[in-house]
Design an enzyme around this catalytic site. Structure first.
Site, PDB file in Angstrom:
ATOM      1  N   GLU A  16      39.634  36.409 -15.663  1.00  0.00           N
ATOM      2  CA  GLU A  16      39.218  35.598 -15.794  1.00  0.00           C
ATOM      3  C   GLU A  16      37.799  36.864 -16.086  1.00  0.00           C
ATOM      4  O   GLU A  16      37.626  37.319 -14.625  1.00  0.00           O
ATOM      5  CB  GLU A  16      38.318  34.227 -14.981  1.00  0.00           C
ATOM      6  N   ARG A  98      37.177  23.233  -8.045  1.00  0.00           N
ATOM      7  CA  ARG A  98      36.920  24.218  -7.889  1.00  0.00           C
ATOM      8  C   ARG A  98      35.801  25.288  -8.448  1.00  0.00           C
ATOM      9  O   ARG A  98      35.048  24.846  -9.027  1.00  0.00           O
ATOM     10  CB  ARG A  98      37.931  24.927  -7.144  1.00  0.00           C
ATOM     11  N   ASN A 100      34.489  27.998 -11.060  1.00  0.00           N
ATOM     12  CA  ASN A 100      34.834  27.871 -12.216  1.00  0.00           C
ATOM     13  C   ASN A 100      33.653  29.051 -12.513  1.00  0.00           C
ATOM     14  O   ASN A 100      33.391  30.320 -11.576  1.00  0.00           O
ATOM     15  CB  ASN A 100      35.292  27.676 -12.924  1.00  0.00           C
ATOM     16  N   ASP A 121      46.581  18.089 -20.851  1.00  0.00           N
ATOM     17  CA  ASP A 121      45.831  18.313 -21.332  1.00  0.00           C
ATOM     18  C   ASP A 121      44.529  18.292 -21.275  1.00  0.00           C
ATOM     19  O   ASP A 121      43.563  17.415 -20.289  1.00  0.00           O
ATOM     20  CB  ASP A 121      46.414  16.113 -22.036  1.00  0.00           C
ATOM     21  N   ASN A 151      31.425  25.988 -17.644  1.00  0.00           N
ATOM     22  CA  ASN A 151      32.676  27.829 -18.689  1.00  0.00           C
ATOM     23  C   ASN A 151      31.299  28.479 -19.303  1.00  0.00           C
ATOM     24  O   ASN A 151      30.263  27.967 -19.421  1.00  0.00           O
ATOM     25  CB  ASN A 151      33.607  27.968 -19.435  1.00  0.00           C
ATOM     26  N   ASP A 205      35.828  28.754 -23.393  1.00  0.00           N
ATOM     27  CA  ASP A 205      35.878  29.098 -22.993  1.00  0.00           C
ATOM     28  C   ASP A 205      34.543  29.894 -22.341  1.00  0.00           C
ATOM     29  O   ASP A 205      33.301  29.743 -22.168  1.00  0.00           O
ATOM     30  CB  ASP A 205      37.520  29.625 -22.428  1.00  0.00           C
TER      31      ASP A 205
HETATM   32 CA    CA Z   1      36.867  30.579 -18.180  1.00  0.00          CA
END
Ligand code: CA
Length: 309
Positions: A16, A98, A100, A121, A151, A205
């Site tokens: 990531e 957490r 991201n 899911d 994100n 994302d």
């Molecule tokens: Ca991400």
């Protein structure tokens, strides 16, 4: 256009947070559940890493030296050479969340969000995450609440607009952005993957923006990065990433900022899925797109903290 795998199976878990460092011409990225920050030098092919003691959601360089990272539920300062970690802020005590994805805005603030425990899911993830802003004086504030998976941040060149993704409702949002104060307002949805075929669109994302103001959105579960016009919401282009399905993020890099680096996840990929997608976790590079990105913003503020919110 060409897509090449530059680091095969680079991440053992969720690869990531790609960030191109234009001073050293290296690519930072993280391997979230491997607690690792990587630094890849495309010229030498060396992929260095340091390992910390908790998950790492994102990493960005700081002007005053070192890196700012989201480690577990904390924002920390990391010295790459000495591996010294200094905790700046801790959030969401008592929650199973957490940090991201995170990015810097054009003024040099860090914007980083959290997410709750992963539900297989994604659409059922608890909406207990938040988006935070680390200001230039080193203070931290909550900006957006009730987020599923925080994100995909990006800002327009004129710094009047911010884009943001929550992967759980599968939406790309637009906000008016005030660069002087760091305030956002007037949220609207510009791209919506909800209800669309998962294998074709996946979950939006990570995201980056090109110099034409168009967005490149990594599509988790769909093996692709889609270029969108944020003004019309129209899909302009789609780049298929071979042999990997869980595409997580992208950023422009290379000496001319005309190469798109793409990360993906190998986390909880089953044996069966690996057979089908053997390059899960790899870092890819897309060349010949005919567009460029901007230099990535870095943290331009004070390194101090100590707050718990
Ligand atoms: Ca991400």
């Amino acid at each position: 256009m060409a897509v090449e795998c530059v680091i095969k199976n680079a991440a053992k878990t969720v690869g990531e947070g790609p960030h191109w460092d234009d001073i050293t011409n290296t690519l930072f990225y993280v391997d979230i559940q491997a607690n690792s920050i990587h630094r890849f030098n495309p010229e030498t092919g060396v992929d260095d890493k340091i390992e910390l003691d908790d998950t790492i959601g994102f990493v960005v360089p700081a002007r005053k030296g070192g890196l700012i990272a989201g480690v577990g539920r904390s924002l920390v300062h990391v010295d790459w050479d000495t591996k010294k970690v200094t905790k700046l802020h801790e959030v969401e005590q008592g929650l199973q969340t957490r940090f991201n994805d995170g990015k810097c805005d054009p003024k040099g603030r860090v914007w980083a969000g959290t997410m709750g425990p992963v539900d297989p899911d994604v659409k059922k993830m608890p909406m207990i995450g938040s988006l935070y802003c680390l200001d230039l004086d080193g203070s931290l504030r909550t900006v957006v609440k009730d987020v599923g998976i925080s994100n995909g941040l990006a800002w327009t060149e004129d710094a009047k607009t911010m884009y943001y993704i929550d992967s759980t409702p599968q939406k790309v949002y637009r906000y008016d952005f005030d660069i002087a104060t760091g305030n956002i307002s007037n949220q609207s949805v510009i791209v919506d993957h909800a209800g669309k075929p998962l294998e074709e669109f996946g979950f939006p994302d990570g995201m980056t923006i090109d110099t034409e103001g168009k967005l490149w959105v990594a599509c988790f579960s769909a093996s692709k990065v889609i270029r969108y016009d944020p003004n019309t919401g129209k899909q302009l282009q789609s780049v298929n990433i071979p042999s990997a399905a869980r595409i997580t993020s992208c950023c422009f890099g290379g000496k001319n900022l005309d190469e798109l680096y793409v990360t993906c996840s190998a986390h909880e990929v089953t044996e069966e899925e690996f057979q089908k997608f053997p390059l899960s976790g790899s870092v890819f590079r897309v060349t010949g797109l005919g567009v460029k990105g901007f230099k990535a913003h870095i943290y331009d503020g004070e390194i101090r903290g100590g707050s718990k919110i």
